[in-house]
Design a protein around this motif. Structure first.
Motif, PDB file in Angstrom:
ATOM      1  N   LEU A  78       0.823  -1.211   0.000  1.00 28.42           N
ATOM      2  CA  LEU A  78       0.000   0.000   0.000  1.00 28.42           C
ATOM      3  C   LEU A  78       0.856   1.261   0.000  1.00 28.42           C
ATOM      4  O   LEU A  78       0.505   2.251  -0.656  1.00 28.42           O
ATOM      5  N   ASN A  79       1.985   1.249   0.705  1.00 31.46           N
ATOM      6  CA  ASN A  79       2.911   2.398   0.652  1.00 31.46           C
ATOM      7  C   ASN A  79       3.356   2.661  -0.778  1.00 31.46           C
ATOM      8  O   ASN A  79       3.380   3.803  -1.232  1.00 31.46           O
ATOM      9  N   ARG A  80       3.695   1.594  -1.502  1.00 37.84           N
ATOM     10  CA  ARG A  80       4.127   1.752  -2.899  1.00 37.84           C
ATOM     11  C   ARG A  80       2.994   2.260  -3.787  1.00 37.84           C
ATOM     12  O   ARG A  80       3.235   2.887  -4.811  1.00 37.84           O
ATOM     13  N   ALA A  81       1.739   1.987  -3.387  1.00 42.66           N
ATOM     14  CA  ALA A  81       0.584   2.456  -4.158  1.00 42.66           C
ATOM     15  C   ALA A  81       0.145   3.864  -3.736  1.00 42.66           C
ATOM     16  O   ALA A  81      -0.856   4.368  -4.228  1.00 42.66           O
ATOM     17  N   GLY A  82       0.899   4.486  -2.810  1.00 40.81           N
ATOM     18  CA  GLY A  82       0.624   5.869  -2.426  1.00 40.81           C
ATOM     19  C   GLY A  82      -0.155   6.053  -1.134  1.00 40.81           C
ATOM     20  O   GLY A  82      -0.432   7.175  -0.720  1.00 40.81           O
ATOM     21  N   TRP A  83      -0.526   4.958  -0.485  1.00 42.21           N
ATOM     22  CA  TRP A  83      -1.265   5.046   0.771  1.00 42.21           C
ATOM     23  C   TRP A  83      -0.361   5.573   1.886  1.00 42.21           C
ATOM     24  O   TRP A  83       0.851   5.415   1.846  1.00 42.21           O
ATOM     25  N   LYS A  84      -0.992   6.154   2.927  1.00 38.00           N
ATOM     26  CA  LYS A  84      -0.303   6.581   4.140  1.00 38.00           C
ATOM     27  C   LYS A  84      -1.030   5.989   5.338  1.00 38.00           C
ATOM     28  O   LYS A  84      -2.250   5.772   5.296  1.00 38.00           O
ATOM     29  N   ASP A 117     -12.226  13.601  -1.766  1.00 34.95           N
ATOM     30  CA  ASP A 117     -11.684  14.609  -2.692  1.00 34.95           C
ATOM     31  C   ASP A 117     -11.475  14.068  -4.110  1.00 34.95           C
ATOM     32  O   ASP A 117     -10.993  14.762  -4.986  1.00 34.95           O
ATOM     33  N   GLY A 118     -11.838  12.790  -4.331  1.00 29.83           N
ATOM     34  CA  GLY A 118     -11.718  12.182  -5.653  1.00 29.83           C
ATOM     35  C   GLY A 118     -10.424  11.420  -5.887  1.00 29.83           C
ATOM     36  O   GLY A 118     -10.266  10.775  -6.921  1.00 29.83           O
ATOM     37  N   SER A 119      -9.484  11.477  -4.939  1.00 33.71           N
ATOM     38  CA  SER A 119      -8.225  10.740  -5.077  1.00 33.71           C
ATOM     39  C   SER A 119      -8.497   9.248  -5.064  1.00 33.71           C
ATOM     40  O   SER A 119      -9.245   8.754  -4.216  1.00 33.71           O
ATOM     41  N   LYS A 120      -7.884   8.531  -6.004  1.00 33.69           N
ATOM     42  CA  LYS A 120      -8.087   7.080  -6.114  1.00 33.69           C
ATOM     43  C   LYS A 120      -6.809   6.347  -5.731  1.00 33.69           C
ATOM     44  O   LYS A 120      -5.712   6.764  -6.108  1.00 33.69           O
ATOM     45  N   TYR A 121      -6.984   5.243  -5.017  1.00 37.43           N
ATOM     46  CA  TYR A 121      -5.865   4.414  -4.579  1.00 37.43           C
ATOM     47  C   TYR A 121      -6.198   2.960  -4.861  1.00 37.43           C
ATOM     48  O   TYR A 121      -7.288   2.488  -4.546  1.00 37.43           O
ATOM     49  N   SER A 122      -5.221   2.258  -5.430  1.00 30.55           N
ATOM     50  CA  SER A 122      -5.416   0.835  -5.695  1.00 30.55           C
ATOM     51  C   SER A 122      -4.987   0.029  -4.477  1.00 30.55           C
ATOM     52  O   SER A 122      -4.373   0.554  -3.553  1.00 30.55           O
ATOM     53  N   ASN A 123      -5.297  -1.242  -4.514  1.00 28.00           N
ATOM     54  CA  ASN A 123      -4.874  -2.167  -3.467  1.00 28.00           C
ATOM     55  C   ASN A 123      -3.657  -2.946  -3.953  1.00 28.00           C
ATOM     56  O   ASN A 123      -3.438  -4.073  -3.577  1.00 28.00           O
ATOM     57  N   GLY A 124      -2.909  -2.347  -4.830  1.00 22.75           N
ATOM     58  CA  GLY A 124      -1.734  -2.994  -5.413  1.00 22.75           C
ATOM     59  C   GLY A 124      -1.947  -3.273  -6.885  1.00 22.75           C
ATOM     60  O   GLY A 124      -1.202  -2.822  -7.722  1.00 22.75           O
ATOM     61  N   ALA A 125      -3.010  -3.995  -7.213  1.00 24.08           N
ATOM     62  CA  ALA A 125      -3.354  -4.283  -8.611  1.00 24.08           C
ATOM     63  C   ALA A 125      -4.564  -3.441  -9.004  1.00 24.08           C
ATOM     64  O   ALA A 125      -5.357  -3.048  -8.159  1.00 24.08           O
ATOM     65  N   ALA A 126      -4.694  -3.189 -10.274  1.00 20.96           N
ATOM     66  CA  ALA A 126      -5.811  -2.380 -10.762  1.00 20.96           C
ATOM     67  C   ALA A 126      -7.139  -3.108 -10.572  1.00 20.96           C
ATOM     68  O   ALA A 126      -7.215  -4.326 -10.679  1.00 20.96           O
ATOM     69  N   ALA A 127      -8.189  -2.347 -10.259  1.00 21.61           N
ATOM     70  CA  ALA A 127      -9.530  -2.912 -10.130  1.00 21.61           C
ATOM     71  C   ALA A 127     -10.077  -3.208 -11.510  1.00 21.61           C
ATOM     72  O   ALA A 127      -9.755  -2.529 -12.479  1.00 21.61           O
ATOM     73  N   GLY A 128     -10.914  -4.210 -11.592  1.00 23.64           N
ATOM     74  CA  GLY A 128     -11.567  -4.544 -12.852  1.00 23.64           C
ATOM     75  C   GLY A 128     -12.876  -3.796 -12.994  1.00 23.64           C
ATOM     76  O   GLY A 128     -13.150  -2.840 -12.281  1.00 23.64           O
ATOM     77  N   LYS A 129     -13.714  -4.262 -13.905  1.00 22.36           N
ATOM     78  CA  LYS A 129     -15.004  -3.631 -14.172  1.00 22.36           C
ATOM     79  C   LYS A 129     -15.969  -3.901 -13.026  1.00 22.36           C
ATOM     80  O   LYS A 129     -16.084  -5.025 -12.535  1.00 22.36           O
ATOM     81  N   VAL A 130     -16.686  -2.864 -12.600  1.00 23.39           N
ATOM     82  CA  VAL A 130     -17.698  -3.007 -11.558  1.00 23.39           C
ATOM     83  C   VAL A 130     -18.860  -3.784 -12.128  1.00 23.39           C
ATOM     84  O   VAL A 130     -19.379  -3.466 -13.195  1.00 23.39           O
ATOM     85  N   THR A 131     -19.298  -4.848 -11.417  1.00 23.14           N
ATOM     86  CA  THR A 131     -20.413  -5.645 -11.893  1.00 23.14           C
ATOM     87  C   THR A 131     -21.695  -5.348 -11.137  1.00 23.14           C
ATOM     88  O   THR A 131     -22.773  -5.630 -11.637  1.00 23.14           O
ATOM     89  N   ILE A 132     -21.592  -4.809  -9.938  1.00 20.58           N
ATOM     90  CA  ILE A 132     -22.780  -4.426  -9.140  1.00 20.58           C
ATOM     91  C   ILE A 132     -22.540  -3.050  -8.584  1.00 20.58           C
ATOM     92  O   ILE A 132     -21.550  -2.811  -7.913  1.00 20.58           O
TER      93      ILE A 132
END
Length: 133
Positions: A78-84, A117-132
């Motif tokens: 998460l640190n590498r993905a920009g989380w604090k 504020d609209g900032s997006k953070y991944s959990n390491g890998a990119a999220a796929g398409k929302v199904t619900i």
């Protein structure tokens, strides 16, 4: 010869006494279903081996408020993905994309987090398409 055998047996016994540390599988989560939830943070636990996030969010199917437990990656990922460690606090409004438990219980694997504020953070890998939604 006998002494070396005793040493070998003692070494094997000592090695087997150390607890095994294996990583669990993410097979409990539905990989082909991704749900978008908007809710309020109730708890944010920054610790290894996994960071956990708890939110209260309205269930899209029932309209009921549910308390969700969200599993995240490790602190280093998460640190590498920009989380604090202090980026979330109870009361923060967030939107998440998650893969839910196969059992239907309100717990999931986090895929993406969006702050107010609209900032997006991944959990390491990119999220796929929302199904619900």
């Amino acid at each position: 010869m006998r002494l070396s055998r005793v040493v070998l047996v003692a070494a094997l016994a000592a090695a087997s006494a150390v607890p095994a540390r294996a990583h669990h599988s993410f097979a409990v989560y539905e990989p082909n279903v991704q749900i978008k939830l908007t809710g309020v943070v109730t708890k944010f636990k920054w610790a290894n081996p996994h960071v956990y996030l708890e939110i209260d969010a309205t269930d899209a199917k029932t309209g009921e408020m549910r308390h969700w437990l969200l599993e995240c990656a490790s602190t280093s990922i998460l640190n590498r993905a920009g989380w604090k460690f202090n980026m979330l606090k109870p009361g923060d409004m967030i939107t998440v994309i998650v893969s839910p438990l196969r059992t239907g219980e309100p717990a999931a694997l986090l895929k993406q987090l969006t702050l107010a504020d609209g900032s997006k953070y991944s959990n390491g890998a990119a999220a796929g398409k929302v199904t619900i939604e």
